[in-house]
Write an enzyme that holds these catalytic residues in place. Structure first.
Site, PDB file in Angstrom:
ATOM      1  N   TYR A 147       0.660  -1.069   0.283  1.00  0.00           N
ATOM      2  CA  TYR A 147      -0.064  -0.458  -0.022  1.00  0.00           C
ATOM      3  C   TYR A 147       0.532   1.581   0.047  1.00  0.00           C
ATOM      4  O   TYR A 147       0.260   1.989   0.166  1.00  0.00           O
ATOM      5  CB  TYR A 147      -1.119  -0.157   1.639  1.00  0.00           C
ATOM      6  CG  TYR A 147      -1.926  -1.174   1.207  1.00  0.00           C
ATOM      7  CD1 TYR A 147      -2.299  -1.853   0.129  1.00  0.00           C
ATOM      8  CD2 TYR A 147      -2.842  -1.179   2.343  1.00  0.00           C
ATOM      9  CE1 TYR A 147      -3.507  -2.728  -0.415  1.00  0.00           C
ATOM     10  CE2 TYR A 147      -4.084  -2.299   1.978  1.00  0.00           C
ATOM     11  CZ  TYR A 147      -4.009  -3.183   1.348  1.00  0.00           C
ATOM     12  OH  TYR A 147      -5.378  -4.358   0.683  1.00  0.00           O
ATOM     13  N   LYS A 203       3.877 -15.258   1.875  1.00  0.00           N
ATOM     14  CA  LYS A 203       3.360 -16.280   0.552  1.00  0.00           C
ATOM     15  C   LYS A 203       5.653 -16.486   0.166  1.00  0.00           C
ATOM     16  O   LYS A 203       5.607 -16.309  -0.968  1.00  0.00           O
ATOM     17  CB  LYS A 203       2.906 -15.370  -0.606  1.00  0.00           C
ATOM     18  CG  LYS A 203       1.371 -15.314  -0.434  1.00  0.00           C
ATOM     19  CD  LYS A 203       0.922 -16.747  -0.757  1.00  0.00           C
ATOM     20  CE  LYS A 203       1.305 -16.826  -1.943  1.00  0.00           C
ATOM     21  NZ  LYS A 203       0.112 -18.762  -2.569  1.00  0.00           N
ATOM     22  N   ASP A 236      -2.812 -17.557   1.678  1.00  0.00           N
ATOM     23  CA  ASP A 236      -3.728 -18.125   0.855  1.00  0.00           C
ATOM     24  C   ASP A 236      -4.156 -19.362   2.144  1.00  0.00           C
ATOM     25  O   ASP A 236      -5.622 -19.697   1.623  1.00  0.00           O
ATOM     26  CB  ASP A 236      -3.762 -18.702  -0.802  1.00  0.00           C
ATOM     27  CG  ASP A 236      -2.490 -19.726  -0.956  1.00  0.00           C
ATOM     28  OD1 ASP A 236      -1.779 -19.288   0.382  1.00  0.00           O
ATOM     29  OD2 ASP A 236      -2.909 -20.366  -2.017  1.00  0.00           O
ATOM     30  N   ASP A 266      -5.491  -6.900   6.071  1.00  0.00           N
ATOM     31  CA  ASP A 266      -6.172  -6.445   5.487  1.00  0.00           C
ATOM     32  C   ASP A 266      -7.891  -7.524   5.320  1.00  0.00           C
ATOM     33  O   ASP A 266      -8.261  -7.267   5.210  1.00  0.00           O
ATOM     34  CB  ASP A 266      -6.185  -5.446   3.928  1.00  0.00           C
ATOM     35  CG  ASP A 266      -7.442  -4.663   3.738  1.00  0.00           C
ATOM     36  OD1 ASP A 266      -8.348  -4.645   4.657  1.00  0.00           O
ATOM     37  OD2 ASP A 266      -6.863  -3.511   2.895  1.00  0.00           O
ATOM     38  N   ASP A 321     -10.382  -8.838   8.031  1.00  0.00           N
ATOM     39  CA  ASP A 321     -12.263  -8.383   7.457  1.00  0.00           C
ATOM     40  C   ASP A 321     -12.848 -10.595   7.543  1.00  0.00           C
ATOM     41  O   ASP A 321     -13.906 -10.593   7.701  1.00  0.00           O
ATOM     42  CB  ASP A 321     -12.023  -8.256   5.999  1.00  0.00           C
ATOM     43  CG  ASP A 321     -12.268  -6.312   5.985  1.00  0.00           C
ATOM     44  OD1 ASP A 321     -12.186  -6.533   7.902  1.00  0.00           O
ATOM     45  OD2 ASP A 321     -12.229  -6.033   5.165  1.00  0.00           O
TER      46      ASP A 321
END
Ligand code: NAD
Length: 378
Positions: free
Chosen positions: A143, A194, A227, A251, A255
């Site tokens: 970001y 990852k 993942d 993020d 959620d």
């Protein structure tokens, strides 16, 4: 508690003033009945600050937040300010506050209260007793990484670029927060990245492992690809205690974990900065929900997420673990009595307004206080 603590309360917009009013009554209750000495001053942020000062975070409020032991925020934003310049939109005030206080660790608990187990879309046997803490790196990664932007190539095609970048120190400081918090919980950290396809993930895994081996051998550390973590959160969420991860994966995963609980009005959060030589950190506590303009001013907002944010403030900024437990247990007890605001209403329960829910919580705290007094004198 021996020393005075100073906090800044930022009520912001929409349902902000309604839920903050109940939150401040809770702090007042602890000051009067439980020996805390928390001084509250108020500041401006968001749309109401734009109306007053022309900016979404004024200098005096920012300065007060810098000096405070903690900041308690309700929510910002709303349709009234949809058309203001992008750089001074209400949310820009919150982003500025996070940046100026260098709040790099975002803590998002996902806890399922027994009384609300049916609010989750997952089966009760999967989510019952769930208590996860996601620690998300908040100020680095894709970001913020450079280069970024959209460019037009020679052949006329357009290309969008963002850069995932982490340094050792950025990884270590957030991992340290996760390890320290795990020690106050079930002593387990799962680090997610990852590493199989990203160099930044490989570095993340190596640095977290090295820190663990050097300083946190007593904490159980595991690694998981992000993942897979997304899948495991749905398959068997109870396997997790603390999850530490980067800004982008955090993020998404936070959620997802929040939705396991099924109730936006119940979820607190904390954002922490680096500890100084006295162990004091800049800290911002806020519910994860927004300003809910659709129900603002109707007395329908659930104040429990901001009240649970106070419990996090007690635990993480003031080292008041017992008081935090007491507050969380009172929330659990209120729900156990079948008392609900509209957002978490279910069959056979009693629907309360924001203010009535606040009062029910204070009554329950008082009942707990007199029960423990009686037990002590027996
Ligand atoms: P929201 O979280 O405000 O509302 C989503 C839905 O959940 C709405 O139906 C709302 O009524 C309900 N809800 C939220 N909090 C509730 C509570 N405590 N009790 C009962 N119901 C509750 O999200 P949104 O509608 O996408 O955004 C509204 C405004 O809030 C926007 O301006 C947005 O930018 C802002 N926002 C601010 C923050 C923040 O201050 N940290 C976070 C998210 C959104």
């Amino acid at each position: 508690m021996s020393s005075k603590k100073r906090i800044v309360a930022l009520q912001g917009d929409g349902i902000g003033p309604e839920i903050m009013a109940e939150a401040l009554k809770v702090i007042g209750w602890f000051n009067e009945n439980a020996g805390t000495d928390i001084e509250v001053s108020k500041g401006d942020i968001g749309g109401m600050c734009i109306d007053k000062h022309g900016v979404p975070l004024d200098d005096a409020t920012l300065e007060a937040c810098r000096k405070a032991d903690a900041v308690l925020l309700a929510a910002v934003g709303g349709p009234k300010w949809d058309k203001v310049d992008y750089n001074i939109r209400p949310e820009a005030g919150l982003l500025k506050l996070r940046k100026e206080l260098d709040l790099f660790a975002n803590l998002r608990p996902a806890k399922v209260f027994d009384a609300l187990v049916d609010a989750s879309t997952l089966k009760p046997e999967i989510v019952r007793g769930l208590d996860i803490l996601i620690v998300r790196e908040l100020t680095g990664g894709v970001y913020f990484g450079q280069p970024r932007g959209i460019e037009t190539l020679e052949n006329g095609e357009r290309r969008g670029v963002n850069t995932q970048v982490y340094t050792t120190s950025e990884i270590l400081r957030v991992a340290r927060v996760a390890f320290d918090l795990a020690k106050k919980r079930q002593n387990r950290v799962c680090s997610c990245e990852k590493a199989n396809v990203m160099e930044s993930g490989k570095l993340w895994r190596e640095e977290v492992t090295a820190l663990h081996d050097a300083e946190y051998k007593d904490v159980a550390l595991s690694h998981m690809y992000a993942d897979n973590c997304a899948m495991q959160l749905l398959r068997n969420p109870a396997q997790f205690d603390v999850i530490v991860t980067d800004n982008l994966f955090g993020d998404i995963l936070s959620d997802e974990a929040a939705m396991l609980t099924g109730s936006l009005g119940m979820l607190p959060s904390a954002s922490l900065g680096a500890a100084d030589e006295n162990g004091r950190r800049a800290a911002l506590y806020e519910p994860i929900h927004g300003s809910a303009p659709d129900i603002a001013g109707k007395g329908a907002a659930n104040p429990l997420a901001i009240i649970l944010s106070i419990a996090m403030m007690f635990r993480y900024s003031f080292d008041l673990g017992e008081e935090a437990d007491r507050l969380e247990q009172a929330v659990e007890a209120v729900l156990g009595k079948g008392l609900r605001t509209a957002d978490i209403m279910s069959k056979g329960c009693t629907r309360l307004s924001t203010e009535d829910m606040g009062r029910a919580l204070l009554d329950t705290l008082a009942e707990g206080a007199s029960a423990s007094k009686a037990a002590a004198s027996a």
